[in-house]
Design an enzyme around this catalytic site. Structure first.
Site: not given
Length: 394
Positions: A82, A118
Site C-alpha cells: 500500500c 486477497g
C-alpha cells in the site's frame, strides 16, 4: 539534502468504485498528462519514470506511459504494497538527489475489484504469512474476518485495551473523513455521515469495527513531476513547494517480538520514519499545518496520530474529542477525505496524498484549504512492510 527537490507538477483523476472507471492505461495516462500540464513541461523532458501499482501484470508502467510518449527513458515498475505510490516518489526523489537526472515522473494507478484484498498466488507462500501467524497467536482465530481487517482492527483493539479507547472514537474519525470529503470532487464518497450512523452500520468485528470504518477498494490514478531547483529555475517552473525531508523504513525486530498488535500494523516503522524526517528537516510535529496519512481503517488513523507525534501515546482519544484533527484544531488531518472517503486505489494513493498537500501549500485547495499552510506531512504505509513519511514546505 544538498539541493532542494521541487514538486513541479501534480495531477490526479476522480477516484471511482470498481467497475465504474476506465481501464488502468487510460487512467494512468490521464493523470500523467495532468501532472505534465501542471508542471508546464512535455513528456520529452522527463528523464526517468517510476510507475506504481500492485494489481497488474509486469510492465504495466510501460503500458501506461507508452500511450503518453515513447522516448526510450528508463521506466521502473514499483510494488511495495500500500506504500507503492510513495515508494515511487521516494525513488524519483533519490534519482534527482543523486545527481543522475534533473526531472523525473512518478505515476500510480490501480484498477481494482470489489471486496476485500486477497492474494493472486495461492500456490506459494504468502509474503505476509509471518504477520498472520503472529496475529493468530495474539488474537486467536478470527474466522471470516479478512487479513487486512484483522491486522488493523487488531491494532485498534490493542489501543482500546491499553488506553480504554472506545469504539466511538473510531466512528468520530470516520465521520470527520466524510465531512472533509464532501468538499473534494475527487472523492468516491462525498456523503456526510455522523458518528452515530457509523456506529449503526453493518458490524464486521463485534466491539471493534463497522463496515464504514474501513476504506473501500477503488480505481484511480495520480502522478507527480519532481525536478531539481536548478532545473526549475532554468526553465521557469514552479518552485514554491519542495520536499524538505523524506524517509522510507521497513519492519524492525519489534514487529514480531513486541507482542503488540500495533507493531504488526506498522506503528513502530511509521514512528521511525517520522522521527527521521523531523530530524532531517529540523522541524517538529508541532510545526506541521496539514497532514495526509494512511487511514485504510479508522483504527490506523488513530494509531498514526501517535506514531507521527501529533499527540502523545495514549492521547489519541482526547486528540479526537478536542477536534485537533480537523479545521480549527491543532492540525488538519486528511483534508482530502483520506482513504476512508476519497478511496484507496493502492498504487495511486501515495501520489494522490502528495497532490493534495501540494495544492494545500500552493493555496489552491478551494473549499478544503487549510489557512496559512506552510508545512505538510505525508504518511503512507504498507504491511509486510514499508512506511514512507515525507515533509513538504512552501
Amino acid at each position: 539534502m544538498t539541493q532542494k527537490i521541487v514538486v513541479a507538477g501534480v495531477g490526479m483523476i476522480p477516484f471511482k468504485k470498481p467497475g465504474a472507471s476506465e481501464t488502468y492505461p487510460v487512467m494512468g495516462a490521464q493523470a500523467v498528462r495532468l501532472a505534465l500540464a501542471d508542471a508546464r513541461v512535455g513528456y520529452e523532458s522527463i528523464e526517468q519514470a517510476y510507475a506504481s501499482y500492485i494489481y497488474g501484470d509486469s510492465i504495466c508502467g510501460q503500458r501506461v506511459l507508452y500511450d503518453v510518449g515513447m522516448t526510450g527513458i528508463p521506466i521502473i515498475n514499483v510494488n511495495n504494497n500500500c506504500s507503492s505510490g510513495s515508494t515511487a516518489l521516494y525513488l524519483a526523489r533519490q534519482a534527482i538527489a543523486s545527481g543522475e537526472v534533473d526531472i523525473v515522473l512518478a505515476v500510480g494507478f490501480e484498477q481494482m475489484n470489489p471486496g476485500a484484498l486477497g492474494s493472486n498466488f495461492a500456490d506459494r507462500p504468502n509474503p505476509t504469512e509471518r504477520f498472520m501467524h503472529e496475529v493468530d497467536a495474539l488474537l486467536g482465530g478470527k474466522d471470516g474476518i479478512p487479513p487486512a481487517l484483522r491486522i488493523f482492527g487488531g491494532g485498534g483493539l490493542e489501543h482500546m485495551r491499553r488506553f480504554g479507547t472506545p469504539m466511538e472514537t473510531f466512528a468520530k474519525i470516520r465521520a470527520k473523513a466524510s465531512r472533509h470529503a464532501a468538499n473534494n470532487p475527487m472523492s468516491v464518497f462525498r456523503k456526510i455521515v455522523t458518528p452515530e450512523e457509523v456506529m449503526a452500520d453493518q458490524v464486521v468485528w463485534p466491539g471493534v469495527m463497522t463496515r464504514l470504518m474501513a476504506c473501500p477498494p477503488t480505481c484511480g490514478a495520480a502522478a507527480v513531476v519532481l525536478c531539481s531547483e536548478a532545473y526549475a529555475k532554468k526553465h521557469g517552473l514552479d518552485t514554491r513547494v519542495w520536499i524538505a525531508a523524506q524517509a522510507l523504513t521497513t519492519d524492525g525486530a519489534e514487529t514480531f517480538q513486541s507482542g503488540d498488535m500495533r507493531d504488526l500494523a506498522g506503528y513502530s516503522m511509521s514512528r521511525a520514519a517520522a522521527n527521521k524526517v523531523y530530524e532531517a528537516a529540523g522541524i517538529s510535529a508541532e510545526d506541521v499545518d496539514v497532514v495526509e496519512l494512511h487511514d485504510c481503517f479508522a483504527h490506523n488513523e488513530l494509531m498514526t496520530y501517535e506514531a507521527l507525534g501529533l499527540c502523545p501515546e495514549g492521547g489519541a482519544q482526547k486528540f479526537v474529542d478536542d477536534g485537533d484533527n480537523t479545521y480549527g484544531g491543532r492540525f488538519v488531518v486528511n483534508p482530502s477525505g483520506g482513504l476512508l472517503s476519497k478511496g484507496h486505489p493502492i498504487g495511486a494513493t501515495g501520489l494522490a496524498q502528495c497532490t493534495e498537500l501540494v495544492q494545500q501549500l500552493r493555496g489552491n485547495a478551494q473549499e478544503r484549504q487549510v489557512s496559512g499552510a506552510r508545512v505538510a506531512l505525508q504518511h503512507n504505509v504498507g504491511i509486510g512492510g514499508a512506511a514512507v513519511v515525507t515533509m513538504y514546505r512552501n
